[in-house]
Scaffold this motif. Sequence first.
Motif, PDB file in Angstrom:
ATOM      1  N   THR A 107      -0.692   7.936   7.123  1.00 50.32           N
ATOM      2  CA  THR A 107       0.077   7.422   8.110  1.00 50.32           C
ATOM      3  C   THR A 107       1.399   7.128   7.576  1.00 50.32           C
ATOM      4  O   THR A 107       2.361   7.429   8.413  1.00 50.32           O
ATOM      5  CB  THR A 107      -0.368   6.200   8.639  1.00 50.32           C
ATOM      6  N   ALA A 108       1.585   6.945   6.313  1.00 50.46           N
ATOM      7  CA  ALA A 108       3.126   6.891   5.792  1.00 50.46           C
ATOM      8  C   ALA A 108       3.827   7.977   5.891  1.00 50.46           C
ATOM      9  O   ALA A 108       4.949   7.988   6.434  1.00 50.46           O
ATOM     10  CB  ALA A 108       3.032   6.313   4.358  1.00 50.46           C
ATOM     11  N   VAL A 109       2.939   9.070   5.725  1.00 47.81           N
ATOM     12  CA  VAL A 109       3.785  10.532   5.565  1.00 47.81           C
ATOM     13  C   VAL A 109       3.892  10.822   6.872  1.00 47.81           C
ATOM     14  O   VAL A 109       5.092  11.384   7.141  1.00 47.81           O
ATOM     15  CB  VAL A 109       2.648  11.653   4.905  1.00 47.81           C
ATOM     16  N   GLY A 212       1.347   1.970   9.526  1.00 52.18           N
ATOM     17  CA  GLY A 212       1.857   2.955   8.372  1.00 52.18           C
ATOM     18  C   GLY A 212       2.918   3.847   9.221  1.00 52.18           C
ATOM     19  O   GLY A 212       3.805   3.977   8.965  1.00 52.18           O
TER      20      GLY A 212
END
Lengths: 276, 306, 353
Positions: A107-109, A212
């Motif tokens: 999710t961070a990406v 995220g």
Amino acid sequence: MRNTSKRLLPGFGLTMGFSLLYLSLLVLIPLSAVFLKAATLSWDQFWQTVLNPRVLASFRLTFLTSLGAAAVNAVFGLLVAWVLVRYRFPGRRFLDGLIDIPFALPTAVAGIALTTLYADSGWIGALFAPLGIKLAYTPIGITIALVFIGLPFVVRTVQPVLQELDHSFEEASACLGASRTRTLWKVVLPELLPALLTGFALAFARGLGEYGSVVFISGNMPMKTEIAPLLIMTKLEQFDYAGATAIAAVLLVLSFLLLFVINGLQRRANRVQRQA
Amino acid sequence: MASIALGPAAESRETPAHLNEPAWVRVLLIGLAVLFLTLILLVPLAAVFAEAFKKGAAVYLQSLTSKDALAAIRLTLAVAAIAVPLNVLFGVSAAWAVTKFRFRGKQLFLTLTDLPFAVSPVIAGLVFILLFGSRGWLGPFLAEHDLKIVFALPGIVLSTLFVTFPFVARELIPLMEAQGKDEEEAAVSLGAGGWRVFFRVTLPGIKWGLLYGIILCNARAMGEFGAVSVVSGHIRGRTNTLPLHVEILYNEYQFAAAFAAASLLVLLALVTLAVKSFVEWRHRRHADALAARERQGALREEAAWR
Amino acid sequence: MEVRVDQLSKAYGGFHAVEDVSFRIGSGKLAGLLGPSGSGKTTILRMLAGLEQPSSGDVYFDGRRMNDVRPQQRGIGFVFQNYALFRHMTVADNIAFGLAVQRKSRTDIRRKVEELLELTGLAGLGSRLPHQLSGGQRQRVAFARALAPEPGLLLLDEPFAAIDAKIRKELRAWLKETIGRLGITSLFVTHDQEEAVEVADEIVILHRGRLEQHGTPEAIYREPQSPFVAGFIGESTIVPDASSLRGFEEEAEHHQGLIRPEYVELFKTNRPPAVRSAAEEGVVRRQFFRGSFWEVEVEAAGAQLTVHRPLEQEPLEPGEPVHVLIHRVYLFRGGTGRMAENRRKTDPMPVYL
């Protein structure tokens, strides 16, 4: 239990025992910690935390953006599922495989990629900036991130139902004189509705808890673009365990309610679908 | 959840005219869908690589080989190496219990297995803080014995386990449900023991589904951000996993380095999807072969009429 | 409505599902398309409905060419094999669907639905959902729904396939009677010859996409035009060369002969037939009690023959030698056939001697 005869296959005790132990240690006991902790708060404490304007604003934002994103996904997810199942065009297989990207991509990406794109200087944000429309760091940006996260839920619940949908329903409708539009609206859509609602609810539930992909694009301004999961994070960093727990408890109850609704929807769909 | 089950993708015959929309409607709908997917899914992926290589290949390589990056990669691999096998063990044993036996409360058990899907990752981290944090219930006990769970590897592993634990089970249960238990029962009646039945009879039938379950579980384990973010403490070089490393670099405006690290995770996601496509392709081929055999049976039946 | 099909063909890739089929069904007739699976019968029905486009050939309703008319405009009713009832609509809404499309007034629709519920014996079930009905009731709903817009032609795809054997018989009689009363031209597809014979006014027999024979059930039974048709309708044994049978020596050689149970009579050895030389010598192989008669399998003239023997005659034992009198044989050559009588049986010679 109807089947009282001796179990023929071995391993029930071992596998069930291990599964239950694992489930309890890893999920059930930790999760009950949230409610036990919440129970140590007094009513006043609890309500003071939950009804704090900043917390209320975050709930409102989380709820509305999740709802909006789930609605967008219901429309476009249905469209995508329809196009992938019913039409043949170059690149269809590729797109079909791509649908699961949000499941597999951290999710961070997704968060930093979407932020970079939809910021005023980004490839897409730059198209809207001259019109005075800001995408990133606004509720619109949060909704975009949640659309990304929720899309596969709708597509992957509607797609198999559409694939299995017998053509004879549409043919029967055509033989009765109905136009194609009428057939789609009155015959096909109602057949897909349970799956569509399930997908909607899944996307909505996922949106409520998402962290995220949202924290980067939201801008995290208190009262304006601060989502509830981020507020839990903030409270934890301030060692305000009680406050974090109160917010978490509210989110959990909401999630469980949705899970309940989703289960009900699926059971109902199964019952109706089972008839020939 | 339906999303992780292998979708049936049997090709249907070309749509006849009366079941189809006018050509311009079709083109319009396909165009809309493609545009939507491009904006939401494709462009972000492309953006990751574009940003990662913005300052050239040298900077890209440098960012990936920096001390902190390597530490983050090592930690990520270590977490996955612990979490994935444990979840495979749970997944296989839960699937065996659920699909080979009937018992009271099966539906409840399945719902509980799904719980982590419905729980925010931040809450998944929070629960372990409440249990093991310095002000948590077991905090004083842990401090006394000099055990560190939160802000250390065990906490990261625990929260990763929590978030990724339904994946293998959810992949295997529909598969093993569809296969039934006749073959296993036949093997047992021939005198085979439990382990032998599992490895010789069950495993060959589910190995591809299991492979996809493992790969997906691994991708989620390596990519988990929210839950890990809560329990890790962001200690650079010590408790930063790759996704956390990406976050820190991004927040420090080191965009090229952040996207370089992110590009590794994108590759991981693409490999995961490739394996999924491969497994689905195998299933489809298997189904096609079965259908072909059935067709031949029908032809024989028809020949018998002559 | 009169239905005419002219040199109709349908190919999928290299596979010819229907090849050069022509027939005409008169107005008000109830016709059965009969054939084994893969014979193209459903494809023909779907081409009549416009659900499938012919590769070549034409479809005419009352002399009007329908090839380019969409299913919506053909004025047909179609009953699908699985009924395809709209699962989210009540029985009444299902039946009203085609009327609503025609923008009939609400009172007209309600009256018509009530009328059809009455006709199909579903009165009082209008507010049920399809999954609350039995198989037979669902079939009636599908029938009522197809009839509601008052089509000129009713098409039914394997209408009884999904119904329990018990109710099937009752439904068949009901369907035949109702269609007869309404006087609507109807075609139904079936693979069950008993069903076709029992229900249809006329039968179109198909095999491998080609028309084998078209006629009334009786005509097809009496005068099958190919061994396939003979084998498909009624019980029979085919012998490769009829001239090898006693009493048929004068028939031309190498004609296939069809022998049905009622063509054959068995005699115990102590009670031979009047003209003994007309009968073959045979042996009883097996015997089954069929309620009103014995079904006897005998081996005679190198073939296994099935014979029905009345209960009032003396019973036989397996292994018992018998005289087998073949009264007549149906002979085939090319696409035509004719009945041949046992000549020795009627040979007047012994009388003169």
